[in-house]
Design an enzyme around this catalytic site. Sequence first.
Site, PDB file in Angstrom:
ATOM      1  N   ASN A  89     -38.305  22.862 -43.580  1.00  0.00           N
ATOM      2  CA  ASN A  89     -39.745  22.778 -42.741  1.00  0.00           C
ATOM      3  C   ASN A  89     -40.385  22.817 -42.714  1.00  0.00           C
ATOM      4  O   ASN A  89     -41.153  22.282 -41.337  1.00  0.00           O
ATOM      5  CB  ASN A  89     -38.199  23.485 -41.598  1.00  0.00           C
ATOM      6  N   SER A 141     -38.507  13.013 -41.445  1.00  0.00           N
ATOM      7  CA  SER A 141     -38.895  12.562 -39.707  1.00  0.00           C
ATOM      8  C   SER A 141     -39.265  10.618 -40.098  1.00  0.00           C
ATOM      9  O   SER A 141     -38.588  10.797 -41.000  1.00  0.00           O
ATOM     10  CB  SER A 141     -41.077  12.613 -40.072  1.00  0.00           C
ATOM     11  N   TYR A 154     -48.969  12.222 -43.398  1.00  0.00           N
ATOM     12  CA  TYR A 154     -47.777  12.025 -43.057  1.00  0.00           C
ATOM     13  C   TYR A 154     -46.623  11.999 -43.564  1.00  0.00           C
ATOM     14  O   TYR A 154     -45.284  12.003 -44.325  1.00  0.00           O
ATOM     15  CB  TYR A 154     -47.703  12.381 -41.851  1.00  0.00           C
ATOM     16  N   ILE A 187     -39.903  14.937 -31.366  1.00  0.00           N
ATOM     17  CA  ILE A 187     -38.664  16.178 -30.499  1.00  0.00           C
ATOM     18  C   ILE A 187     -39.895  16.850 -29.412  1.00  0.00           C
ATOM     19  O   ILE A 187     -41.322  16.985 -29.884  1.00  0.00           O
ATOM     20  CB  ILE A 187     -37.987  16.796 -31.913  1.00  0.00           C
TER      21      ILE A 187
END
Length: 246
Positions: A89, A141, A154, A187
């Site tokens: 994570n 993601s 990212y 989130i």
Amino acid sequence: MDKELEGQVALVTGGSRGIGLGISRSLAEAGARVAVIGRNADRAREAAASLPGTGHEGFACDVSDPEAAKALVSDVEASIGAVNILVNNAGITRDNILLRLKDEHWNEVLATNLSGAFHMIRAVTRGMMKRREGVIVNVSSVVGLIGNAGQANYAASKAGLHGLTKSVAKELASRNVRCNAVAPGFITTDMTAELNEQQVADLQSQIPLGRFGAPPDVAHVVRFLAGPGAGYITGQILAVDGGMVM
């Protein structure tokens, strides 16, 4: 819920805050002993102490360092036991538009988000293969599925994580080691707390369920993938996004 992970050891990188802490807590509630990994040792230990049950410990590690990742797994196994479940994570962002994106910010994000996961997987794989059991869950993601302006680094790291997930799943399936990825959408975390009301409204309008998720929404899916109920699932990328990328 049943203690379906009773007696197992779970290692969660980036496990001391946000989504990672939610995952650590959910796995602990399922009966696992959790090694909570963070860059800050004190925060990792505090997070581990806050989990339900006993046998949890916190460790500091920079997963972008391959030797540190290898040493971490040795330390965890010496202290808690053989790692049955690995949750990758740990992740960072260094956002900017492409023309202003610095080389070091590209490299930092790839080093932690993608190479870090590879280092951790490699470090646990030998033991899992020898024991002929193990579960790896990579936290990705939806950006890795659809891209995002201003997040080329990212998005590339998360798309790479999807390819890594599928390759590991194919390579280790014969040894009864499963590998899947969870791709969260928006989130509610410290990062989304910085958005203004208009930004929140604009983003929520893109989500069929009309709201942001919460860390437990992701954590419960990770718990499922780590447990026996997902015993015939491997190589999958599961979006937890309120329907945003359907």
